[in-house]
Structure formats: C-alpha cells, structure tokens
Write an enzyme that holds these catalytic residues in place. Sequence first.
Site, PDB file in Angstrom:
ATOM      1  N   HIS A  37      -1.056  -0.013  -9.812  1.00  0.00           N
ATOM      2  CA  HIS A  37      -1.686  -0.930  -8.809  1.00  0.00           C
ATOM      3  C   HIS A  37      -2.280  -2.029  -9.684  1.00  0.00           C
ATOM      4  CE1 HIS A  37      -3.425  -1.123  -4.557  1.00  0.00           C
ATOM      5  NE2 HIS A  37      -3.146  -2.394  -5.024  1.00  0.00           N
ATOM      6  N   GLU A  66      -3.466   7.622  -4.387  1.00  0.00           N
ATOM      7  CA  GLU A  66      -3.575   6.770  -5.531  1.00  0.00           C
ATOM      8  C   GLU A  66      -4.906   7.011  -6.243  1.00  0.00           C
ATOM      9  OE1 GLU A  66      -3.985   2.066  -5.508  1.00  0.00           O
ATOM     10  OE2 GLU A  66      -1.787   2.845  -4.891  1.00  0.00           O
ATOM     11  N   ARG A  93       1.015  -1.292  -0.082  1.00  0.00           N
ATOM     12  CA  ARG A  93       0.073   0.094  -0.199  1.00  0.00           C
ATOM     13  C   ARG A  93       0.875   1.259   0.140  1.00  0.00           C
ATOM     14  NH1 ARG A  93      -3.425  -2.792  -1.576  1.00  0.00           N
ATOM     15  NH2 ARG A  93      -5.578  -2.935  -0.625  1.00  0.00           N
TER      16      ARG A  93
END
Length: 295
Positions: free
Chosen positions: A254, A235, A206
């Site tokens: 991601h 993000e 993360r």
Amino acid sequence: MAPPPEALLAQLAGCAGLLSLFTDRVDGALLDAVGPQLRVVSQMAVGVDNIDLDACTARGIPVGHTPGVLTEATADLAWALLLAAARRVVEGERYVRSGGWKTWDPLFMLGLDVHGATLGCVGFGRIGQAVARRAQGFGMRVLYAQPRVLAAAEAGAAQHVPLETLLRECDYVSLHMPLNAQTRHMIGTPQFELMKRSAVLINTARGAIVDPQALCAALQSGRIAHAALDVTDPEPILMDSPLLQLDNLTITPHVGSATLQTRDRMALLAADNMLAGLAGVRMPHCANPQVYAPG
Ligand code: GLV
C-alpha cells in the site's frame, strides 16, 4: 502499527480536531467518545472508506481528505505494477538472486507485450484518467467503465464501455474506484470468468474491491495470468495467505502515494483542512460537503 481502538479512545477524549489515517476506524462510537467539542476530522488520504461519513455529517463534523495531490504518484505506481507484472520483473529478480541465471534461452521468462495492448480502467476519476494518459505513450487502446460517461474533453482517447465489455476485451485491467457498498467484492468469480486468460489485474485502489478467495482461485487455475496488488483484503495481507505462494502475484505494501514530495503535499493539505475545520470555515477538500448545506 495503527493504535488499537481502545488506545485511540483513551487519547482522543476532549480533542477539537482529529487527524486520521485510513488504518483508523472513525465511527459514531469513536466520535461520541471524543466528545461534543470535536469540530473536524481531517484524513491524510483520498479514500475515506474507514470513516462513517453519515455519522460525521449527523454531528455536523466536516471530514477533510487529500484528493488531487496524490493522483500522479498513484498512477505511477499502477504503471510500475503493470510493467513489473507484464515483464516478470520481480520473478526475474528473485531468479537472479537465487543463483538460477546460467544462460540465455529464447523461450525463457517470456512476458506479455504492453505496447499496443488494451488497458481498461474500472473507475475513471482523477487517478484512472492519469493512468490512461500514461498509456498513450505505450500506444495502447484504453477503455473505461464507470456509471458516469465523461465528456470527450475529459475522457481523451479513452472509450466508455460496460464493465463486461471491458473485462472481455482488456489485456490489463486497473481498478480505480472508491470502496463502498456497491464496489465491495465487485471483482469476483463471474468477473474473472469474463477476462482473458492472459489478462493482468492491477489494484491500487482498495483491497476489498476484489474478492480475495475468487482472486486466488483465478490465479491458481490460470483463469487470469497475473495480479499486481498494492492493496489487499485484509490489510496487511496475512502471511499464511495462499496468494503469497503464487509466482503470478506481484505485491507491494500500500505505497501508491508513497513519494517524499507527494506525502509532503498530503500532509500540508491535511493540515489546511484541519485548520479550516477548527476555524469553522469551509475546508479546501471536504468529503461530506452536505455538512455545509444551509438549514
Ligand atoms: C490511500 O490509499 C489513499 O486513499 O490516499
């Protein structure tokens, strides 16, 4: 695009089950807006840091997630990033396409050895261990840091060390812990100060585990050699982020679990969790199992 909270609220009122992605914020306000008939939240992801688990547990709502099925795909991507960073694959690609390749030069575009180097996994659950297993094929020494020391059978050849030792000794530092209050910005200036100048940081966990300002400063000053990120904070990364100006950053959007086969498995597991929750039986993978505790 993730639906904005107002759109989610408007569409979810009255639902018995909520299938979430980690881009959705699932908190007490959302649960209350959905209504008291909500029986289950099923997230198609292993990480559940976007979900207020306490709020779900307090309302007796089990939260499903999808561990296990994405372990190998995510470990593969961590390795793709490690190798790309070490051998400057993305930089080389940009160079060729921009017309820069004119000759061969013994000192041109030198990268770093991977074979025989030391890999450190911060967080050594399923994904960290899968990353470490791959390192055996590269003849690497592997260190891991996390509060729990594993039994030899589980740890394999990896050696447990304090985080500071891992940061000092590793050529490649790969992050594999969940995001929570303890791990938020756990890698910041003091940690970069301990790392080798030639070190590569890989993050497929993360984004917020790493302090983005400290990372940018460490890359700009050459305090570490390279970062390879599949996750960022925020993000998506903002297009004016100074990180995007740096040649010593490799970045993907991601996609750790993004293979056809893995996403199929995740979707099926999320559906199984959902159906179990709706039927009121124990779900295959519950992130707040205390919800089933008697009394
Ligand atoms: C993806 O990041 C996941 O948590 O599954």
